[in-house]
Design an enzyme around this catalytic site. Structure first.
Site, PDB file in Angstrom:
ATOM      1  N   CYS A 127       0.865  -1.176   0.000  1.00  0.00           N
ATOM      2  CA  CYS A 127       0.000   0.000   0.000  1.00  0.00           C
ATOM      3  C   CYS A 127       0.898   1.221   0.000  1.00  0.00           C
ATOM      4  CB  CYS A 127      -0.914  -0.004   1.220  1.00  0.00           C
ATOM      5  SG  CYS A 127      -1.900   1.502   1.374  1.00  0.00           S
TER       6      CYS A 127
ATOM      7  N   HIS B 117      -2.664  -4.705 -10.292  1.00  0.00           N
ATOM      8  CA  HIS B 117      -3.306  -3.472 -10.758  1.00  0.00           C
ATOM      9  C   HIS B 117      -3.624  -3.586 -12.236  1.00  0.00           C
ATOM     10  CE1 HIS B 117      -3.029  -0.699  -7.321  1.00  0.00           C
ATOM     11  NE2 HIS B 117      -1.979  -1.427  -6.991  1.00  0.00           N
TER      12      HIS B 117
ATOM     13  N   GLU C 159     -10.287   0.152  -5.283  1.00  0.00           N
ATOM     14  CA  GLU C 159      -9.344  -0.737  -4.609  1.00  0.00           C
ATOM     15  C   GLU C 159      -9.991  -2.067  -4.262  1.00  0.00           C
ATOM     16  OE1 GLU C 159      -6.397   0.430  -1.796  1.00  0.00           O
ATOM     17  OE2 GLU C 159      -6.943   2.546  -1.989  1.00  0.00           O
TER      18      GLU C 159
ATOM     19  N   CYS D 158      -4.892   6.215  -4.167  1.00  0.00           N
ATOM     20  CA  CYS D 158      -4.263   4.897  -4.053  1.00  0.00           C
ATOM     21  C   CYS D 158      -2.832   5.036  -4.537  1.00  0.00           C
ATOM     22  CB  CYS D 158      -5.024   3.862  -4.886  1.00  0.00           C
ATOM     23  SG  CYS D 158      -4.251   2.219  -4.894  1.00  0.00           S
TER      24      CYS D 158
ATOM     25  N   GLY E 138      -1.750   2.315  -6.885  1.00  0.00           N
ATOM     26  CA  GLY E 138      -2.494   2.529  -8.125  1.00  0.00           C
ATOM     27  C   GLY E 138      -1.896   3.647  -8.955  1.00  0.00           C
TER      28      GLY E 138
END
Length: 274
Positions: free
Chosen positions: A75, A154, A203, A212, A215
């Site tokens: 993350c 992703h 997410e 994100c 992301g």
């Protein structure tokens, strides 16, 4: 038993941070979901649990849990928040996080800005992972998105006008497409120029978030792979902006952005049964 926690966010992507090296509380999906619930719990996009590192090179072992109780590999915004938490505690400017996605070196730029090395992106279909062999630059789905792993899967859709996309409706469906063995985070990207893009992310396990970090990294990597962007790019998200640099020499993705402490408090563990 009262357990201390810290509420933090990175450009609106919010977290509850627990220092489990002190408390050593047990966690399962039920307890994580309850803590993350915005009506019945503390409320956050993800729960971050810190514990003693298992690698001598690392300063802390970090686990990230999505709002649905599943553990995530990485993350980006959460990693920056952990660095800010460590900076406040130890007054150092360089740290190494141990995560399920590997060791992530990081640097405190100033009182708010943090840079994290998110490691090398993985683009082979088995690394995403996909159910079967496919071209990860143009997946065999409507819209021909690109896929990459930044410690977690992703998928990036490039669109002409982001305002025409419903990320909630699309994200719910695409996250669980059979092609994605472990599900996927779904990003929708509108290129503004070669060094700027607008991104919204659904997410996996948490839903639509204001930002994100991983992301953003994935969006830049996939845009560069498709010849749409330079390796230095500003990513504009609903909650704020990040700067992403994909280092050509080391093939590492560097993410720079702000962090904020919201508040700290404690919760009664007995109210969150396993």
């Amino acid at each position: 038993m009262n357990i201390p926690f810290y509420k933090m966010h990175g450009i609106g992507n919010d977290f509850v941070v627990i220092d489990n090296s002190v408390n050593s509380i047990s966690l399962n999906k039920r307890r994580v979901k309850a803590l993350c619930d915005r009506r019945y719990g503390i409320g956050c996009d993800q729960l971050i649990v810190l514990s003693n590192p298992k690698n001598d090179l690392a300063d802390v072992y970090v686990q990230f849990f999505n709002g649905n109780g599943d553990e995530a590999g990485a993350c980006g915004n959460g990693s920056r928040c952990v660095i800010a938490w460590l900076y406040r505690k130890y007054h150092r400017t360089e740290f190494i996080l141990q995560t399920n996605a590997g060791l992530l070196p990081a640097q405190v730029i100033d009182s708010q800005m943090v840079k994290v090395n998110m490691g090398q992106p993985r683009t082979k279909w088995r690394d995403i992972p996909l159910k079967h062999e496919a071209d990860t630059l143009y997946l065999p789905l409507a819209g021909e998105p690109s896929a990459v792993s930044i410690g977690n899967p992703h998928v990036t859709f490039f669109v002409e006008d982001l305002s025409t996309v419903d990320p909630v409706f699309c994200g719910k469906v695409l996250e669980k497409d059979p092609l994605f063995v472990e599900g996927a985070n779904i990003s929708f990207v509108q290129m503004l120029d070669r060094q700027a893009m607008r991104v919204r992310v659904w997410e996996r396990g948490s839903g639509l978030t204001l930002a994100c970090g991983s992301g953003a990294c994935a969006s830049v990597v996939n845009a560069v792979r498709r010849g749409l962007a330079d390796r230095h790019c500003q990513v504009k998200m609903d909650g704020g902006n990040l700067i992403i640099d994909w280092d050509a020499e080391n093939n590492e993705v560097l993410m720079t952005g702000p962090t904020s402490f919201s508040y700290q408090g404690s919760f009664d563990l007995d109210h969150y049964p396993l």
